[in-house]
Motif scaffolding. Structure first.
Motif, PDB file in Angstrom:
ATOM      1  N   ARG A 117       0.839  -1.198   0.000  1.00 29.79           N
ATOM      2  CA  ARG A 117       0.000   0.000   0.000  1.00 29.79           C
ATOM      3  C   ARG A 117       0.876   1.251   0.000  1.00 29.79           C
ATOM      4  NH1 ARG A 117      -2.658  -1.129   4.213  1.00 29.79           N
ATOM      5  NH2 ARG A 117      -4.429  -2.097   3.166  1.00 29.79           N
ATOM      6  N   GLY A 118       1.907   1.230   0.849  1.00 33.55           N
ATOM      7  CA  GLY A 118       2.815   2.357   0.877  1.00 33.55           C
ATOM      8  C   GLY A 118       3.672   2.460  -0.369  1.00 33.55           C
ATOM      9  N   ALA A 119       3.915   1.325  -1.026  1.00 29.54           N
ATOM     10  CA  ALA A 119       4.775   1.315  -2.207  1.00 29.54           C
ATOM     11  C   ALA A 119       4.042   1.735  -3.479  1.00 29.54           C
ATOM     12  CB  ALA A 119       5.363  -0.076  -2.398  1.00 29.54           C
ATOM     13  N   ALA A 120       2.734   1.548  -3.528  1.00 29.18           N
ATOM     14  CA  ALA A 120       1.986   1.795  -4.762  1.00 29.18           C
ATOM     15  C   ALA A 120       2.223   3.192  -5.343  1.00 29.18           C
ATOM     16  CB  ALA A 120       0.497   1.547  -4.539  1.00 29.18           C
ATOM     17  N   PRO A 121       2.207   4.268  -4.547  1.00 27.88           N
ATOM     18  CA  PRO A 121       2.456   5.584  -5.127  1.00 27.88           C
ATOM     19  C   PRO A 121       3.938   5.908  -5.308  1.00 27.88           C
ATOM     20  CG  PRO A 121       1.904   5.816  -2.816  1.00 27.88           C
ATOM     21  CD  PRO A 121       1.754   4.368  -3.143  1.00 27.88           C
ATOM     22  N   VAL A 122       4.821   5.034  -4.831  1.00 24.75           N
ATOM     23  CA  VAL A 122       6.255   5.313  -4.866  1.00 24.75           C
ATOM     24  C   VAL A 122       6.944   4.651  -6.056  1.00 24.75           C
ATOM     25  CG1 VAL A 122       8.426   5.035  -3.592  1.00 24.75           C
ATOM     26  CG2 VAL A 122       6.326   5.606  -2.360  1.00 24.75           C
ATOM     27  N   PHE A 128       7.173  -3.010 -10.599  1.00 27.49           N
ATOM     28  CA  PHE A 128       6.433  -4.162 -10.105  1.00 27.49           C
ATOM     29  C   PHE A 128       6.293  -4.124  -8.594  1.00 27.49           C
ATOM     30  CE2 PHE A 128      10.859  -5.689 -10.019  1.00 27.49           C
ATOM     31  CZ  PHE A 128      10.949  -6.250  -8.746  1.00 27.49           C
ATOM     32  N   LEU A 129       5.202  -4.719  -8.132  1.00 26.39           N
ATOM     33  CA  LEU A 129       4.935  -4.965  -6.719  1.00 26.39           C
ATOM     34  C   LEU A 129       4.610  -6.458  -6.612  1.00 26.39           C
ATOM     35  CD1 LEU A 129       2.511  -1.965  -6.000  1.00 26.39           C
ATOM     36  CD2 LEU A 129       4.975  -2.066  -5.539  1.00 26.39           C
ATOM     37  N   ALA A 130       5.404  -7.194  -5.874  1.00 27.87           N
ATOM     38  CA  ALA A 130       5.231  -8.647  -5.826  1.00 27.87           C
ATOM     39  C   ALA A 130       5.258  -9.140  -4.389  1.00 27.87           C
ATOM     40  CB  ALA A 130       6.328  -9.344  -6.632  1.00 27.87           C
ATOM     41  N   ALA A 131       4.486 -10.182  -4.133  1.00 20.50           N
ATOM     42  CA  ALA A 131       4.474 -10.813  -2.819  1.00 20.50           C
ATOM     43  C   ALA A 131       4.333 -12.313  -2.995  1.00 20.50           C
ATOM     44  CB  ALA A 131       3.334 -10.274  -1.956  1.00 20.50           C
ATOM     45  N   VAL A 132       4.943 -13.056  -2.094  1.00 21.87           N
ATOM     46  CA  VAL A 132       4.873 -14.517  -2.127  1.00 21.87           C
ATOM     47  C   VAL A 132       3.662 -14.973  -1.326  1.00 21.87           C
ATOM     48  CG1 VAL A 132       6.017 -16.659  -1.452  1.00 21.87           C
ATOM     49  CG2 VAL A 132       7.357 -14.758  -2.394  1.00 21.87           C
ATOM     50  N   THR A 133       2.783 -15.726  -1.958  1.00 26.40           N
ATOM     51  CA  THR A 133       1.671 -16.362  -1.246  1.00 26.40           C
ATOM     52  C   THR A 133       1.980 -17.850  -1.124  1.00 26.40           C
ATOM     53  OG1 THR A 133       0.382 -16.596  -3.293  1.00 26.40           O
ATOM     54  CG2 THR A 133      -0.014 -14.636  -1.927  1.00 26.40           C
ATOM     55  N   GLY A 134       1.652 -18.645  -2.133  1.00 23.56           N
ATOM     56  CA  GLY A 134       1.994 -20.060  -2.097  1.00 23.56           C
ATOM     57  C   GLY A 134       0.878 -20.940  -2.602  1.00 23.56           C
ATOM     58  N   VAL A 160      -7.010  -7.413  -6.634  1.00 26.95           N
ATOM     59  CA  VAL A 160      -7.705  -6.134  -6.793  1.00 26.95           C
ATOM     60  C   VAL A 160      -6.701  -5.018  -7.066  1.00 26.95           C
ATOM     61  CG1 VAL A 160      -9.198  -4.438  -5.676  1.00 26.95           C
ATOM     62  CG2 VAL A 160      -9.616  -6.883  -5.341  1.00 26.95           C
ATOM     63  N   LEU A 161      -5.588  -5.009  -6.337  1.00 27.02           N
ATOM     64  CA  LEU A 161      -4.568  -3.985  -6.557  1.00 27.02           C
ATOM     65  C   LEU A 161      -4.045  -4.028  -7.987  1.00 27.02           C
ATOM     66  CD1 LEU A 161      -2.807  -1.761  -5.205  1.00 27.02           C
ATOM     67  CD2 LEU A 161      -1.120  -3.562  -4.738  1.00 27.02           C
ATOM     68  N   VAL A 172       1.451  -6.120 -10.602  1.00 29.62           N
ATOM     69  CA  VAL A 172       1.217  -6.603  -9.241  1.00 29.62           C
ATOM     70  C   VAL A 172       1.181  -8.126  -9.316  1.00 29.62           C
ATOM     71  CG1 VAL A 172      -0.340  -6.607  -7.264  1.00 29.62           C
ATOM     72  CG2 VAL A 172      -0.047  -4.521  -8.634  1.00 29.62           C
ATOM     73  N   VAL A 173       2.139  -8.771  -8.665  1.00 33.35           N
ATOM     74  CA  VAL A 173       2.363 -10.195  -8.881  1.00 33.35           C
ATOM     75  C   VAL A 173       2.133 -10.990  -7.599  1.00 33.35           C
ATOM     76  CG1 VAL A 173       4.046 -11.936  -9.592  1.00 33.35           C
ATOM     77  CG2 VAL A 173       4.008  -9.691 -10.711  1.00 33.35           C
ATOM     78  N   ASP A 174       1.275 -11.986  -7.707  1.00 30.14           N
ATOM     79  CA  ASP A 174       1.008 -12.962  -6.651  1.00 30.14           C
ATOM     80  C   ASP A 174       1.838 -14.192  -6.984  1.00 30.14           C
ATOM     81  OD1 ASP A 174      -0.007 -15.003  -5.078  1.00 30.14           O
ATOM     82  OD2 ASP A 174      -2.096 -14.696  -5.649  1.00 30.14           O
ATOM     83  N   ALA A 175       2.960 -14.371  -6.289  1.00 31.07           N
ATOM     84  CA  ALA A 175       3.880 -15.473  -6.574  1.00 31.07           C
ATOM     85  C   ALA A 175       3.486 -16.695  -5.756  1.00 31.07           C
ATOM     86  CB  ALA A 175       5.310 -15.060  -6.265  1.00 31.07           C
ATOM     87  N   ARG A 176       2.867 -17.649  -6.399  1.00 31.49           N
ATOM     88  CA  ARG A 176       2.385 -18.844  -5.703  1.00 31.49           C
ATOM     89  C   ARG A 176       3.397 -19.982  -5.821  1.00 31.49           C
ATOM     90  NH1 ARG A 176      -4.193 -18.799  -6.487  1.00 31.49           N
ATOM     91  NH2 ARG A 176      -4.404 -16.599  -5.930  1.00 31.49           N
TER      92      ARG A 176
END
Length: 233
Positions: A117-122, A128-134, A160-161, A172-176
């Motif tokens: 959320r803080g990174a989106a405007p930066v 890219f904005l990525a996070a590991v889910t699984g 949604v993002l 915006v990447v959901d790394a599964r």
């Protein structure tokens, strides 16, 4: 996104996946800013890569939200953010403690959400904005209800993002990732993992993800899974 020289914030840099990502980014001549919980390991990584580093606490959501602005100031801009924080807990849903359930949701969902959320405007357009889910999001096993729910909450939020930032070409990447050989089950805050498939090679999976995130020709797919060769080679 240029393959070399990208400026990337890695949050969760002192975990198994995060450390692999930091080292792989360094080999790709990217500039990194590091945030992690283990201060000693963080200092070693920063010294080895010449990266600015900052300690973090997943329960300090305001601090998590400010990490991207700090990284952009330290690096002179920001092209991408990779969040690898995560924790596991196991057991029947009726027996998992409320404290463990709260911890899972904070670390696995609220913390990554705050960071991104803080990174989106930066992050710059085309980044890219990525996070590991699984893989637990796709096929939760018995005994993983709360763990899977925390990861699924993050996955929904990322989806949604991704739609909200599409006009800026921010991927915006959901790394599964599948089950990887990181020893995460032994570090569970509660319970023991159910029988799991043969683990894949985390270094190969991380390398494949970074290849995709840093590819100059095509945007990263919003939902990303490594192929079999990338899991085990």
């Amino acid at each position: 996104m240029p393959r070399g020289g990208a400026r990337v914030l890695v949050v969760g840099a002192t975990g198994e996946i995060g450390t692999l990502a930091v080292r792989a980014l360094d080999r790709r001549h990217c500039r990194t800013a590091l945030a992690g919980r283990d201060r000693r390991r963080l200092a070693d990584l920063a010294a080895g890569t010449g990266s600015p580093a900052r300690g973090m606490d997943a329960y300090d959501l305001q601090g998590c939200s400010g990490l991207a602005a700090w990284a952009a100031a330290a690096l002179g801009g920001l092209d991408g953010v990779l969040v690898t924080v995560g924790v596991a807990a196991f057991g029947p849903a009726a027996r998992v403690s409320d404290a463990a359930a709260e911890h899972l949701l904070t670390v696995n969902a609220l913390c990554p959400m705050a960071v991104l959320r803080g990174a989106a405007p930066v992050v710059g357009d085309g980044g890219f904005l990525a996070a590991v889910t699984g893989a637990v999001v796709d096929a939760p096993l018995t005994g993983t209800a709360d763990y899977a729910a925390s990861k699924a909450a993050l996955a929904c939020w990322l989806g949604v993002l991704a739609r909200e930032l599409r006009r800026r070409r921010v991927a915006v990447v959901d790394a599964r990732f599948p089950h990887l050989d990181t020893g995460f089950g032994a570090r569970a805050v509660e319970g023991s993992p159910p029988p799991l498939p043969r683990p894949g090679d985390p270094a190969a999976a991380v390398s494949a993800l970074l290849d995709r995130l840093l590819a100059p020709a095509a945007p990263a797919t919003p939902l990303w899974r490594p192929g079999p060769a990338e899991q085990t080679c």
